[in-house]
Design a protein around this motif. Structure first.
Motif, PDB file in Angstrom:
ATOM      1  N   LEU A  26      86.979  84.965  11.968  1.00  0.00           N
ATOM      2  CA  LEU A  26      87.623  85.602  10.789  1.00  0.00           C
ATOM      3  C   LEU A  26      87.708  86.939  10.827  1.00  0.00           C
ATOM      4  CD1 LEU A  26      86.290  83.304   7.940  1.00  0.00           C
ATOM      5  CD2 LEU A  26      87.982  82.882   9.765  1.00  0.00           C
ATOM      6  N   CYS A  27      87.667  87.577  11.980  1.00  0.00           N
ATOM      7  CA  CYS A  27      87.822  89.122  11.940  1.00  0.00           C
ATOM      8  C   CYS A  27      88.731  89.494  13.180  1.00  0.00           C
ATOM      9  CB  CYS A  27      86.663  89.823  12.170  1.00  0.00           C
ATOM     10  SG  CYS A  27      87.081  91.569  11.992  1.00  0.00           S
ATOM     11  N   MET A  38      79.004  87.276   0.440  1.00  0.00           N
ATOM     12  CA  MET A  38      80.426  87.175   1.120  1.00  0.00           C
ATOM     13  C   MET A  38      80.255  86.731   2.627  1.00  0.00           C
ATOM     14  SD  MET A  38      83.006  87.782  -0.987  1.00  0.00           S
ATOM     15  CE  MET A  38      84.295  88.221  -0.306  1.00  0.00           C
ATOM     16  N   LEU A  39      78.887  86.188   3.096  1.00  0.00           N
ATOM     17  CA  LEU A  39      78.552  85.989   4.227  1.00  0.00           C
ATOM     18  C   LEU A  39      79.427  85.021   5.161  1.00  0.00           C
ATOM     19  CD1 LEU A  39      76.571  86.478   6.678  1.00  0.00           C
ATOM     20  CD2 LEU A  39      74.935  84.876   5.780  1.00  0.00           C
ATOM     21  N   ARG A  40      79.391  83.718   4.523  1.00  0.00           N
ATOM     22  CA  ARG A  40      80.193  82.748   5.199  1.00  0.00           C
ATOM     23  C   ARG A  40      81.844  82.719   4.643  1.00  0.00           C
ATOM     24  NH1 ARG A  40      75.922  78.438   3.543  1.00  0.00           N
ATOM     25  NH2 ARG A  40      75.506  79.646   2.000  1.00  0.00           N
ATOM     26  N   ALA A  74      93.193  82.237  18.070  1.00  0.00           N
ATOM     27  CA  ALA A  74      93.159  81.141  17.053  1.00  0.00           C
ATOM     28  C   ALA A  74      92.264  81.601  15.897  1.00  0.00           C
ATOM     29  CB  ALA A  74      92.989  79.794  17.624  1.00  0.00           C
ATOM     30  N   VAL A  75      92.473  81.548  14.880  1.00  0.00           N
ATOM     31  CA  VAL A  75      91.642  81.499  13.444  1.00  0.00           C
ATOM     32  C   VAL A  75      91.226  80.033  13.201  1.00  0.00           C
ATOM     33  CG1 VAL A  75      91.463  82.226  11.300  1.00  0.00           C
ATOM     34  CG2 VAL A  75      92.569  83.699  12.834  1.00  0.00           C
ATOM     35  N   ALA A  99      82.145  87.326  14.068  1.00  0.00           N
ATOM     36  CA  ALA A  99      83.332  86.962  13.478  1.00  0.00           C
ATOM     37  C   ALA A  99      84.758  87.538  14.347  1.00  0.00           C
ATOM     38  CB  ALA A  99      83.402  87.303  11.956  1.00  0.00           C
ATOM     39  N   LEU A 100      84.417  88.473  15.214  1.00  0.00           N
ATOM     40  CA  LEU A 100      85.531  89.263  15.812  1.00  0.00           C
ATOM     41  C   LEU A 100      86.444  88.251  16.448  1.00  0.00           C
ATOM     42  CD1 LEU A 100      83.476  92.023  17.597  1.00  0.00           C
ATOM     43  CD2 LEU A 100      85.769  92.113  15.833  1.00  0.00           C
ATOM     44  N   ASN A 101      87.690  88.451  16.563  1.00  0.00           N
ATOM     45  CA  ASN A 101      88.905  87.874  17.213  1.00  0.00           C
ATOM     46  C   ASN A 101      89.697  88.924  17.490  1.00  0.00           C
ATOM     47  OD1 ASN A 101      90.619  85.837  17.965  1.00  0.00           O
ATOM     48  ND2 ASN A 101      90.500  84.778  15.890  1.00  0.00           N
TER      49      ASN A 101
END
Length: 282
Positions: free
Chosen positions: A152-153, A143-145, A85-86, A78-80
């Motif tokens: 998303l992170c 809360m996985l998805r 872009a999210v 999930a890293l960004n």
């Protein structure tokens, strides 16, 4: 306070130090900070997030906080990064921002007291703990998805060392307007407590990240929105929301929903009284 970033420099991932408006690599090459292609400032083996911590967020939902923290896990996929872009998948509507402070572990940490925990923290960075609440009905426990879907992170822009977490403001902006305005002083459990709590049974490794909670007023955003999280002394993390290129597959698994649970969480617990709906952008 030294600030370290990870960027792509001539095609390679390089750790640089910020010197004013420049990012300087160990070999002396430099690039303007606003021109750099940023990567997440750390490479964690795990990302752990506290459910509720800021008193304003607890009051918003009109609930009683548990006596001790509870947590969930965000996968490293999930890293960004800063300016990344999210992605809100096609067919989903309830993507919420959550501005936070991220704790970064500096050395292997296991079975330490809250008083000792600060010695194991390398520094801090800014986080946006995005949540895709369309899947809250099926993943409310894990809360996985909801919190672990790709992109998303966001973390960044840099890792700041020697930062005192006490008394610092935290603000989130959507398209330039302040939408969250909190302080680290409203946290029920501080950074050292969170590290010590997790490290009782889970070994924390260098680079691991703990997300410390968000203030009130997490709300949905959509494609085209620019979301920024600013923390005093840590800088400003900027991201923009886009629509995923294909819909979530409909031939397998639970599908996005708009139940009372989804709407209540996405809109702050009082949606039925305000009748607020986010725009159908994208």
């Amino acid at each position: 306070m030294p600030e370290y970033r990870r960027i792509l420099l001539d095609g390679a991932a390089v750790r640089v130090v910020r010197e004013g408006d420049l990012l300087v690599s160990p070999d002396g090459r430099s690039v303007p900070a606003d021109k750099a292609v940023h990567l997440p400032p750390v490479e964690p083996s795990k990302i752990i997030a506290v459910h509720l911590n800021h008193r304003s967020r607890v009051a918003e939902f009109q609930i009683t906080l548990s006596a001790t923290p509870t947590y969930f896990h965000k996968p490293t996929s999930a890293l960004n990064a800063h300016n990344g872009a999210v992605v809100r998948p096609e067919g989903c509507r309830w993507l919420n921002y959550e501005g936070e402070v991220a704790i970064v572990i500096g050395r292997t940490c296991r079975n330490v007291s809250p008083e000792e925990a600060g010695e194991y923290i390398a520094g801090y960075t800014v986080a946006n703990d995005f949540g895709l609440h369309d899947f809250r009905d099926t993943d409310a426990g894990s809360m996985l998805r909801v919190k672990g879907s790709d992109t998303l992170c966001p973390l960044g822009p840099g890792l700041v060392t020697d930062w005192d977490f006490r008394g610092k403001y935290l603000r989130t902006y959507v398209n330039g307007t302040v939408v969250q305005n909190g302080s680290t002083d409203e946290m029920t459990w501080d950074m050292n407590y969170l590290v010590a709590d997790i490290a009782r049974t889970i070994t924390l490794l260098p680079g691991d990240v703990l997300l410390s909670g968000t203030p009130a007023n997490s709300r949905p955003v959509g494609p085209g929105d620019v979301v920024e999280v600013e923390v005093e002394g840590l800088g400003r993390l900027t991201n923009h929301v886009v629509t995923g290129p294909v819909p979530v597959r409909a031939d397998v698994g639970a599908q996005p929903t708009e139940s009372e649970e989804v709407l209540s969480t996405a809109l702050g617990g009082d949606w039925e009284f305000r009748g607020i709906r986010p725009p159908r952008r994208g």
